[in-house]
Write an enzyme that holds these catalytic residues in place. Sequence first.
Site, mmCIF file in Angstrom:
data_model
loop_
_atom_site.group_PDB
_atom_site.id
_atom_site.type_symbol
_atom_site.label_atom_id
_atom_site.label_comp_id
_atom_site.label_asym_id
_atom_site.label_seq_id
_atom_site.Cartn_x
_atom_site.Cartn_y
_atom_site.Cartn_z
ATOM 1 N N ASP A 33 -10.098 -1.446 -4.510
ATOM 2 C CA ASP A 33 -9.233 -0.391 -3.975
ATOM 3 C C ASP A 33 -10.027 0.718 -3.271
ATOM 4 O O ASP A 33 -9.886 1.903 -3.607
ATOM 5 C CB ASP A 33 -8.421 0.247 -5.123
ATOM 6 C CG ASP A 33 -7.647 -0.765 -5.953
ATOM 7 O OD1 ASP A 33 -7.169 -1.749 -5.370
ATOM 8 O OD2 ASP A 33 -7.535 -0.555 -7.175
ATOM 9 N N GLU A 210 2.535 -2.057 -2.053
ATOM 10 C CA GLU A 210 1.817 -1.024 -2.799
ATOM 11 C C GLU A 210 0.707 -0.471 -1.930
ATOM 12 O O GLU A 210 0.675 -0.701 -0.717
ATOM 13 C CB GLU A 210 1.296 -1.568 -4.136
ATOM 14 C CG GLU A 210 0.448 -2.830 -4.023
ATOM 15 C CD GLU A 210 -0.045 -3.336 -5.371
ATOM 16 O OE1 GLU A 210 0.257 -2.745 -6.413
ATOM 17 O OE2 GLU A 210 -0.779 -4.349 -5.374
HETATM 18 O O1 FUB Z 1 -6.359 -1.961 -8.867
HETATM 19 C C1 FUB Z 1 -5.119 -2.064 -9.531
HETATM 20 C C2 FUB Z 1 -4.034 -2.283 -8.530
HETATM 21 O O2 FUB Z 1 -4.251 -3.486 -7.823
HETATM 22 C C3 FUB Z 1 -4.011 -1.241 -7.447
HETATM 23 O O3 FUB Z 1 -3.514 -0.027 -7.861
HETATM 24 C C4 FUB Z 1 -3.226 -1.975 -6.426
HETATM 25 O O4 FUB Z 1 -3.232 -1.377 -5.182
HETATM 26 C C5 FUB Z 1 -3.885 -3.323 -6.480
HETATM 27 O O5 FUB Z 1 -5.042 -3.357 -5.704
#
Ligand code: FUB
Length: 448
Positions: A33, A210
């Site tokens: 991320d 997301e």
């Molecule tokens: O790293 C945990 C979660 O996985 C993140 O918050 C999302 O964006 C995905 O990458």
Amino acid sequence: MKNYKSLLFIVFAFGITSLSAQNPIVRDQFSADPTARVFNGKVYVFPSHDIPTPAKKPGRKDWFCMEDYHVFSSTNLTDWKDHGMIVSQNKVKWVDSTSYSMWAPDCIERNGKYYFYFPANKNSTDPNGKKGFGIGVAIADQPEGPYIPQSEPIQGVNGIDPNVFIDKDGQAYLYWAQGNISVAKLKDNMIELASEPQVIDNLPQKGLKEGPFMFERNGIYYLTIPHVENNIERLEYAIGNNPMGPFKMAGVVMDESPLNCWTNHQSFVQYKGQWYLFYHQDAYSPKFDKNRSISIDSLFFNTDGSIRKVIPTYRGVGLTSATENIQLDRYSKLSKNGASIAFIDTVNTFAGWKTILKTPKAWVQYNSVDFGNKKFTSVEVKAQSVNGGIVQIRLDKVDGPLLAEISIPKGNDWSTLDTKVSKTQNGVHHLIVTLKDSPVEIDWIRFK
Ligand code: FUB
């Protein structure tokens, strides 16, 4: 070519002699991320920090496991300094310190202060009776920290993947994910909402969305998201003429991971005139895609502002000095037959990869090696060959000038061989290593 020239400029302007531009960029721990930001002329990356699940963690063992954050910085996008841990689940009052839920963060500068935004599971219910994810802020005077976490998460926000964008008029916006993507204005203090959260519409209805990341270029506002269109996430973008929308889906920035990593997560940064995409894959952990690693590749726009799709590379960005270990397994190109890569140690994957040349004429190409203006007299090769084999190193093309022919002795062990080279050429060149006869495995090569 323009890109190489600007990198050469960085090399000379900053006196950096040892560049090792390869993906993944963090090679001693997992990282995911990545939010990249330019602060004070340096690129800082604020990633999540995946760890193997400790036995004491309650609940699912096969899920994301993150207990803290590190920050990394670089002046050349190739040599990264780890500034250490900046925020931990054990040091934030409102975070459930058994949850290992410190997911995708962001950081932004305002009036000389650095605001680090992070999601985590709350340790108590809020006034509305909700637990789940909150988004907190930790504040520092420098990008490296120390960061002081606020004692409460931002009121009115439940969700993950915070992203903050400050528009040209100084208004800051917070974006986050919770099934959909939401946005709200932030007050000047950067820790309170200044408007009601609003769900951004016109994004795909179907499939998880997301990881919002907003940036502006030439008056176009790009809202970028990982989205599950098929079976795993790919990076997509929508455009609009206002940070709050409306937006229109405009295309795919990066297709689903060729390594089959279920998630991806992006940030975009312009540094010294070039745009870069930061993202993650599961390079060091192909069997468990919740232990990820961050990478960078160059990004280009078409004249109408649309984004050209980025193909993930092993080679990454930048130059590699001829004098450092050139990891051919981070190749630019490989012959169709007889060439492959594999982990050196399948248990300790951070030991990296080796290049396997199996059949005569198989080759590997590694681009952008900087020979500077030095004279090189020999090349060292760390290699092994069960039956003893010969490789040739050439410049720029499969049939380019021959620099050296190296005999790897018969045996089951790695050896480092020093072989004389015929005159090397100054400047930046591609290297091609070709097999002559019996199979050979190569760890790295370097010039002296
Ligand atoms: O790293 C945990 C979660 O996985 C993140 O918050 C999302 O964006 C995905 O990458």
